[in-house]
Write an enzyme that holds these catalytic residues in place. Structure first.
Site: not given
Lengths: 303, 303
Positions: A216, A245, A264
């Site tokens: 994360r 993000e 991601h």
């Protein structure tokens, strides 16, 4: 005994439908379901009829569901923690080798041999710390060992990770960082792990060290990371996650030749239900048998 | 018996000096040497005194020495073929994963999730052909197997490569390409292998296939490669070698998001003598014992 009734929302999915049928269940509308398999995000999450006893979320992290107030204590909730570990481990290896073998710098430059050649490192004989060594760490360890690396696992309990050369508890993270050539972050985002990589801890690493983050974004203080990268405190950063993000399009990390940010995709959306299906089948089998489910969410720990 | 007298030119080197002393030899000037260890290129190669019975070159390929007319038939010549295989295999894995996990595209773009996510592939369950599976192939095979790939080895003889799932002789290369998800080129540059990857053979691959070249640039017809990449015939190319080297700074391959070119660093110059030292020690031992040396050059085959 009646058939197991499972809803798959917000859209049908062939991989999950097969898994449900495989264990003798049938796919039904939500109003008739005992189990909801939810393969979306928190937006549009439905009001649940009381008949739903278990909600199976399809993401490994569920912070966004917690933040959106989706979880309740009227029923069982599971996430997909561990279901995608093998793929994420492969991505972590790709990011690490992409850094150490200077694939990243080469992609951003043109035959920069004078910069690239002396910077190429081998994993053979190197020490790699896996910080937050759970399911991903277990899958990553044999890949790193095959490359000849020594694996130093760090986890909450310090309970030995299969195949790792050394496992230490997280209160010894500093020590592990100081002994490592490279670091892979695989820890959950909790108050304890937030900004665990900061000016002080980055300085424990070496000028050739690559830091990989497949966990994360908030685990890393990105301003501190940028300082460490530009000052030569570490060798580079290969990140699949950022905070927030997506990062701003003019984020200064993008400008560095020793940084790559994959968007991601360690667990790509397009492969998600395919990867999840065998685990869903196993959990449905356990549900019918009255056994303990995999990946039950403990809401107060936030993961 | 007198001490083994070995010259190391054109510059002293601590790793090789240690290897020489380890087998009871001593480092001497060229005029007094039985053995010359030459760690430079063909430029500046010295006139050899007749006392030199063996020249140990430090490069795996010796085309440039052959072209420069350095080799003679008055003495034994060895190269370093096989000495750097492990490191080159690691680089090949890094290039392949850099492609398949979209590290390359991510390094060249900014959070291009819509392009990257659907393109991410896993090696698990994929088939990888190693074309020219000799020393590098032997080292690469266990790395690919650890990632869950099926390895299809292609070599001159078809003699089974340890650990490979299937080995076929090079007259069945087309068949191997047609069955593979990805291809790693590790073959020598010979008249037979020149432009072995061309419009016809590239079309045997798949839209998701990555081609990795850690061997020699001329194995690939680069114009055909560019066509295949832009037409979506294959997924990408990760090259450590080009034809010629370096490529022109405005080479069209540089402009593609699905191409990375590392500047011939699979065996980085800076680590060369360290990697070579244990093999030199072994060869010196064999020389003293009158045994057959490793990596003897057969000049008429050009490698």
């Amino acid at each position: 005994m009646s058939t197991l009734r499972v809803a798959v929302e917000p859209a049908p999915d062939q991989h999950l439908a097969s898994a449900i049928r495989e264990v003798g269940g049938s796919v039904v509308p939500l109003a008739q379901a005992q189990v909801l398999v939810w393969i979306g995000g928190p937006d549009g999450f439905p009001d649940l009829p009381d008949t739903v006893e278990w909600v199976a979320l399809s993401t490994a992290g569920i912070e966004r569901f917690v933040d959106a107030g989706v979880l309740d204590d009227k029923r069982l909730w599971t996430n997909a923690s561990g279901f995608y570990s093998r793929g994420v481990a492969e991505h972590a290896l790709a990011l690490l080798l992409g850094g150490t073998r200077q694939i990243v710098r080469s992609a951003k430059t043109r035959w920069a041999k004078d910069a690239v050649d002396p910077a190429v490192r081998t994993l053979r004989g190197s020490t790699v710390a896996i910080v937050g060594a759970g399911g991903i760490g277990r899958e990553l360890t044999p890949l790193l060992k095959a490359c000849g690396a020594t694996v130093l696992a760090v986890n909450r309990s310090g309970r030995p990770v299969d195949g790792a050369d050394v496992t230490v508890a997280s209160d010894r993270t500093d020590e592990a960082l100081a002994q490592s050539d490279h670091v892979v972050l695989a820890a959950p985002d909790t108050p304890e792990t937030r900004h665990m990589m900061n000016d002080r801890t980055l300085a424990l690493l070496r000028p050739h060290s690559w830091i990989v983050n497949v966990a994360r974004g908030p685990l890393i203080d990105e301003a501190a990371l940028h300082r460490a990268l530009t000052a030569g405190v570490i060798g580079g950063a290969a990140l699949d996650v950022t905070d927030p993000e997506p990062p701003a399009d003019d984020h200064p990390l993008y400008d560095l030749d020793n940084v790559v940010i994959t968007p991601h995709v360690a667990n790509p959306t397009g492969r998600l239900t395919q990867e999840m299906a065998p685990y869903l089948a196993e959990n449905l089998r356990r549900y019918v048998a009255g056994e303990e489910l995999l990946a039950v969410v403990t809401a107060d720990r936030g993961y």
